[in-house]
Write a protein that holds these residues in place. Sequence first.
Motif, short mmCIF file in Angstrom:
data_model
loop_
_atom_site.label_atom_id
_atom_site.label_comp_id
_atom_site.label_asym_id
_atom_site.label_seq_id
_atom_site.Cartn_x
_atom_site.Cartn_y
_atom_site.Cartn_z
N GLY A 208 129.66 27.63 -2.81
CA GLY A 208 129.78 28.93 -2.16
C GLY A 208 130.06 30.08 -3.10
N SER A 209 129.89 29.90 -4.43
CA SER A 209 130.19 30.98 -5.35
C SER A 209 128.94 31.69 -5.84
CB SER A 209 130.96 30.45 -6.57
OG SER A 209 130.17 29.49 -7.27
N ASP A 210 127.76 31.12 -5.61
CA ASP A 210 126.52 31.78 -6.02
C ASP A 210 125.54 31.74 -4.86
OD1 ASP A 210 124.74 33.15 -7.58
OD2 ASP A 210 124.97 31.83 -9.30
N LEU A 211 124.44 32.49 -5.00
CA LEU A 211 123.43 32.59 -3.95
C LEU A 211 122.06 32.29 -4.52
CD1 LEU A 211 124.62 35.90 -2.21
CD2 LEU A 211 125.16 33.56 -1.55
N ALA A 212 121.14 31.85 -3.66
CA ALA A 212 119.78 31.54 -4.10
C ALA A 212 118.83 31.64 -2.92
CB ALA A 212 119.73 30.13 -4.71
N GLU A 213 117.54 31.53 -3.19
CA GLU A 213 116.50 31.54 -2.15
C GLU A 213 116.57 32.79 -1.28
OE1 GLU A 213 114.12 29.31 -2.06
OE2 GLU A 213 115.02 28.21 -3.74
N VAL A 214 116.43 33.94 -1.92
CA VAL A 214 116.53 35.22 -1.20
C VAL A 214 115.24 35.50 -0.45
CG1 VAL A 214 116.87 37.70 -1.43
CG2 VAL A 214 118.16 36.11 -2.88
N LEU A 215 115.36 35.82 0.85
CA LEU A 215 114.22 36.16 1.69
C LEU A 215 114.58 37.35 2.57
CD1 LEU A 215 113.18 32.59 2.87
CD2 LEU A 215 111.97 34.02 1.18
N PRO A 216 113.59 38.15 2.99
CA PRO A 216 113.88 39.20 3.97
C PRO A 216 114.52 38.59 5.22
CG PRO A 216 111.70 39.52 3.05
CD PRO A 216 112.17 38.18 2.58
N PHE A 217 115.49 39.27 5.79
CA PHE A 217 116.23 38.71 6.92
C PHE A 217 115.42 38.74 8.22
CE2 PHE A 217 119.35 39.45 10.42
CZ PHE A 217 119.85 38.16 10.47
N SER A 218 114.82 39.89 8.53
CA SER A 218 114.10 40.01 9.80
C SER A 218 113.09 41.15 9.71
CB SER A 218 115.07 40.27 10.95
OG SER A 218 114.39 40.68 12.11
N GLU A 219 111.82 40.85 9.98
CA GLU A 219 110.81 41.90 10.00
C GLU A 219 111.02 42.87 11.16
OE1 GLU A 219 106.92 40.33 9.95
OE2 GLU A 219 107.11 39.37 7.97
N ILE A 220 111.68 42.40 12.19
CA ILE A 220 111.92 43.27 13.34
C ILE A 220 113.04 44.26 13.05
CG2 ILE A 220 112.76 43.30 15.74
CD1 ILE A 220 111.31 40.66 16.15
N LEU A 221 114.12 43.79 12.41
CA LEU A 221 115.26 44.66 12.16
C LEU A 221 115.04 45.55 10.94
CD1 LEU A 221 118.29 42.32 12.92
CD2 LEU A 221 117.09 43.89 14.45
N ASN A 222 114.33 45.08 9.94
CA ASN A 222 114.04 45.90 8.76
C ASN A 222 112.94 46.90 9.11
OD1 ASN A 222 115.91 44.63 7.13
ND2 ASN A 222 114.43 43.15 6.31
N THR A 223 113.24 48.18 8.92
CA THR A 223 112.28 49.25 9.24
C THR A 223 111.93 50.01 7.98
OG1 THR A 223 113.97 50.94 9.67
CG2 THR A 223 113.36 49.49 11.50
N ARG A 224 111.23 51.12 8.14
CA ARG A 224 110.82 51.94 7.00
C ARG A 224 111.97 52.80 6.49
NH1 ARG A 224 108.28 56.95 8.66
NH2 ARG A 224 106.64 56.55 7.15
N TYR A 225 113.12 52.78 7.15
CA TYR A 225 114.28 53.54 6.69
C TYR A 225 115.40 52.58 6.28
CZ TYR A 225 111.70 57.50 8.45
OH TYR A 225 110.74 58.44 8.65
N HIS A 226 116.62 53.11 6.14
CA HIS A 226 117.73 52.31 5.64
C HIS A 226 118.34 51.41 6.71
CE1 HIS A 226 118.08 54.16 1.71
NE2 HIS A 226 118.17 55.38 2.22
N GLU A 227 118.53 50.13 6.39
CA GLU A 227 119.39 49.22 7.15
C GLU A 227 120.40 48.64 6.16
OE1 GLU A 227 115.95 49.93 9.37
OE2 GLU A 227 115.94 48.69 7.54
#
Length: 689
Positions: free
Chosen positions: A246-265
């Motif tokens: 639990g100290s590092d991260l891997a396999e980064v992917l976009p979380f949700s195409e529905i929630l991610n928009t053309r502006y800031h989230e």
Amino acid sequence: MPMTLPHRTLQTIQVGRMKSSCDTSSRPLKKDLNHLDFIRMKVVKIVLFVICAFNLNGLEAQLKYNDADTNFDNLLYKRAAKQYESLTKKGDDSQHVLQRLGDCYFFNTDMENAVKWYGLLFSKYENVLTPEYTFRYVHALKGVGNYRLAKAIMKIYTQKLDASQFTVEQLGDNDEKLDELLNRQPQFYISNLAINTPVADFGPIYYKDKIVFSSSRDSLRFETRLYEWNQQPYLDFFMADTIDLGSDLAEVLPFSEILNTRYHEAVASFIPEGNKIYFTRNNYSNQALGRDGEGTNHLNMYTSELRGGEWTEAEEVPFNNEAYSVGQPALSPDGKHLYFVSDMPGSIGGTDIFVVEISDDGSFSQPKNLGPTINTSGREMFPFVTEEKLYFASDGHLGLGGLDVFESELAQDGFEEPHNLGKPINSNRDDFGYIVRETTNRGYFSSNRPGGKGDDDIYSFQRLEETCSQTVQGSVVRKSNGQPMVNVSVELHSQEGTSLGKTSTDPYGAFSFDVILDCETKYDLKIGKEGFVPNATRFSTSDEKDYVNKVPMEITKELNKLIVRENGVLKIKIDNIYFDVNKADIRPDAAQELNKIVEVMKEYPKMVIKIEAHTDSRGSDRYNETLSDKRAKATGYYIISQGIEANRIESAIGYGEKQLLNQCSNGIKCSKEEHDVNRRSEFIIVKME
């Protein structure tokens, strides 16, 4: 300044002060630049027509000044800074220009240049500046590590703060507190994550067995759109797997195409079951940005539910408003309280932390400000709540520079006084977005400190087991007059008598030990100096972590040999004092002995004495009693004349030959030496503390 989505996470938010210039493809905020250019051309033509000799250079400077202000108002700080600097090269060192230059760099976290321009601003306009500028200058100085000057300004400004309602702990006489914070033992191991990029990565939050965070990394769309403020892609949510305990991260992917928009989230929080999200976004709906009356697009909070493996279209929470920003949600572990950040009316500072209760039917109570224990006239942001504590970032509470992470214990009626987590979690830059699993003392936080991979980075941490530790410092004064004593040796001992360290007092009588003390333990301090009586005191540490025990001590002149006990009576013993025949005047040799009485009484300021004078049996009884009484009172008057209070001499009485020490009474033949034994003055101690 309102909340904005910054060029980097924090300062403008990260979803924090959220006022966004947003999409470069949309029309500029507040003004139509084409229309503005048209107006300017028209003005120039009119001026040239009416006054041919008009100073064109002055007009050009004014136009550039207006352009700089327009860019500044639209949060285009880098562009505005170049224009303001151009004005200074032409001799414009007005308060307006210097303030704006300092602000341009401050809001872009370029603290080196912020210090430069705020320094010039203070050198010329210090007496007319508002507290906010002192606050920013202090933060900029800390941001470049100049704590000495920052402390000096904090100390000076304390005297000017009384009439101001701008109250932050940064502006106060906090020399000792800041030194303690700088010297505190680190309690964390931190590590920069491999998934960080050259752009902004921040705001991690737990989601099931994964981590969701915000990032400006390109989300693999066909067209990469850039945010005007910092020329980075807009913020979206990404998800990563946790590895390495639990100290590092891997396999980064976009979380949700529905929630991610053309502006800031950015900055999210999930209910315990993981099927509902609260998050921050530009005020955006129906493919359009919402704006207030001045053309500003604020940040709002949205919520969405997971149904059939897909997130539903986001919906606004009912306490959003186009006139101010609402964001950075943080749900309590039971999901019944939602904490968030806003600059809504009723805020104490730039941004405050609020809370609403969530009913079983999903409705919300009215937002409640957490109050002045948590919120200051500065910025409080990025809350995270556990069952026991509230963690948040602040630049209003005393810190190391920029935003620092604080923790506050949950109490029955709110939260306790916040506690700075210290280095290395906090630095002289912005540190925020702290989350933790308190069962393992592991977690993540965000920072834009030097040495990272890019803009804002995510760091993992392991918090060491908290051990209660304290230190001790104190002072030594002379008991007789309260004056500090220099070069007094001070030794620290354990209760068992083991020496733990030695030091000496400085010219101000102060001493301190770097030795870490256990809590709820007894220790001894022993002091000594040549010509003075050694002294010792015992003190007990409390259960308060990082507490500094302050132990005042007194030392007395080595006069104890003059204090004796005879026949159960405590006396000050000096050599006999002599008077001329038939007289009671204090002779110089008698004064020299009486000065010893004075010195003892000054060393023991609460000592009370009585004076008794005696004669031998030669002469009549009445004459001897009268003469001895005169001599006793003359002795008392002399002592008082040397600065001893009259009420410290209980009585001064002559007893003549009534209290002889040998057989030499009337009619008994004795030698001169035998008679001299009975001729004496006695100084009996009535009270001594």
